[in-house]
Write a protein that holds these residues in place. Structure first.
Motif, PDB file in Angstrom:
ATOM      1  N   LYS A 148       1.715   6.285  -6.699  1.00 50.67           N
ATOM      2  CA  LYS A 148       0.640   7.219  -7.066  1.00 50.67           C
ATOM      3  C   LYS A 148       1.070   8.652  -6.843  1.00 50.67           C
ATOM      4  O   LYS A 148       0.830   9.547  -7.682  1.00 50.67           O
ATOM      5  N   ASP A 162       0.940   3.907  -2.821  1.00 52.12           N
ATOM      6  CA  ASP A 162       0.721   5.330  -2.537  1.00 52.12           C
ATOM      7  C   ASP A 162       1.894   6.163  -3.025  1.00 52.12           C
ATOM      8  O   ASP A 162       1.703   7.274  -3.572  1.00 52.12           O
ATOM      9  N   LYS A 163       3.096   5.598  -2.824  1.00 50.98           N
ATOM     10  CA  LYS A 163       4.279   6.343  -3.275  1.00 50.98           C
ATOM     11  C   LYS A 163       4.290   6.477  -4.790  1.00 50.98           C
ATOM     12  O   LYS A 163       4.581   7.548  -5.337  1.00 50.98           O
ATOM     13  N   LYS A 182       0.830  -1.194   0.000  1.00 54.00           N
ATOM     14  CA  LYS A 182       0.000   0.000   0.000  1.00 54.00           C
ATOM     15  C   LYS A 182       0.868   1.250   0.000  1.00 54.00           C
ATOM     16  O   LYS A 182       0.588   2.232  -0.734  1.00 54.00           O
ATOM     17  N   LYS A 183       1.927   1.224   0.844  1.00 55.23           N
ATOM     18  CA  LYS A 183       2.840   2.371   0.862  1.00 55.23           C
ATOM     19  C   LYS A 183       3.488   2.576  -0.497  1.00 55.23           C
ATOM     20  O   LYS A 183       3.618   3.724  -0.980  1.00 55.23           O
TER      21      LYS A 183
END
Length: 336
Positions: free
Chosen positions: A198, A195-196, A191-192
């Protein structure tokens, strides 16, 4: 009475109680035989004694008899042979004494002896029975102790098994927790990372938008400057715009080819070409590269894009100017 020690490995069995009737029958038969023997012996010795007459000589009375008369004087006679002594009286015949009749045995003493033997036998049987009871109690106690030890051992084994199962369950639960934690950590990392990525995409899009806005602003400024210098309309500006310079394009293509490193397979049908739109500053530094038309080989497209970025700043024209936006095609087999 001898007893047999039971084997330790076989279960103890209580010996059967001795029967009393054979002993009673044997004792009665012995008594009957003894009575018959005594009866026959008494009848055999009980004969009528023979009548015998005997004279009884009393020695005292004989000593008190009168002395014989004194001898009379006898005229001397011529010597003759000595007179023959008178024969002694014959001894009295022996008195026939009847043999003593054997006295019958004392039935009371015999009965007491039998009773004593019977009591002794009963005492021995009681002692043997007590010994058997003691041995039986000892065997039972030993069997109970053995059963108790077996039960304790089984209980201990069950307790150990429960403890081992509990430990195994705890280990499995801990392993599952660790696995779940790893999965959660992995999901969190993914997820990180997403997110990164993204955020990077958003930042890149913002940067590209800002760069594009900057390029548009520079382009508008150049157009305004060119229009101001010419003093005419847009058609006049277009007519005075710089024309294509083959030498300028060739110089840019040569520098991009020298900076491109493609290690893929070039033995393909035809000569695939990738077309890029390049935007640069007046100094020749590249601001943006965009793939307009793919060659169909992604590895070749990426290699050419990296070569264009690596070739910055690009060569200028002979007059020191640059074309701010260029569209150039690069063919795969032309790189060799």
């Amino acid at each position: 009475m001898a007893t047999t020690e039971p084997a330790h490995d076989t279960p103890y069995r209580v010996p059967p109680e001795p029967r009393r009737w054979p002993s009673i029958a044997l004792a009665a038969a012995v008594h009957l035989g003894l009575l018959a023997f005594l009866f026959i012996g008494v009848n055999w010795q009980n004969n009528q004694p023979v009548a015998v007459e005997a004279e009884v000589w009393d020695m005292k009375t004989q000593a008190a008899a009168p002395p014989p008369p004194p001898p009379q004087e006898i005229e001397a006679e011529p010597e003759t042979a000595p007179p023959t002594p008178a024969p002694a009286p014959p001894p009295p015949p022996p008195v026939a004494v009847a043999p003593p009749t054997p006295a019958p045995p004392d039935i009371a003493l015999e009965r007491e002896r039998k009773q004593a033997e019977r009591k002794k036998l009963l005492a021995e049987e009681e002692r043997a029975e007590e010994k058997r009871e003691t041995e039986r109690a000892a065997q039972e106690q030993k069997a109970q102790k053995k059963a108790q030890l077996a039960a304790e051992k089984k209980a201990q084994e069950l307790a150990d098994k429960k403890l081992a199962d509990k430990k195994l369950a705890e280990q499995k639960l801990e392993a599952k927790r660790q696995e779940d934690k790893k999965l959660d950590d992995k999901k969190l990392e993914e997820k990180k990372l997403a997110d990164k990525q993204k955020g990077d995409k958003l930042a890149k899009a913002k940067a590209e938008a800002a760069e594009q806005a900057k390029l548009d602003k520079l382009r508008d400024a150049d157009m305004k400057r060119m229009l101001a210098g010419v003093g005419g309309t847009g058609e006049a500006a277009q007519s005075t715009a710089p024309k294509s310079d083959p030498g300028y394009i060739a110089a840019i293509s040569a520098k991009v080819k020298s900076a491109t490193s493609y290690t893929g397979n070039t033995d393909v049908a035809g000569n695939p070409a990738a077309e890029f739109r390049i935007e640069q500053l007046p100094s020749g530094e590249i601001m943006n590269v965009k793939l307009v038309k793919s060659s169909g080989v992604s590895g070749f497209d990426d290699a050419v894009e990296k070569g264009i970025i690596k070739a910055s700043p690009l060569p200028k024209k002979k007059d020191g100017t640059v074309v701010r936006t260029l569209t150039i095609a690069f063919k795969m087999k032309d790189l060799n």
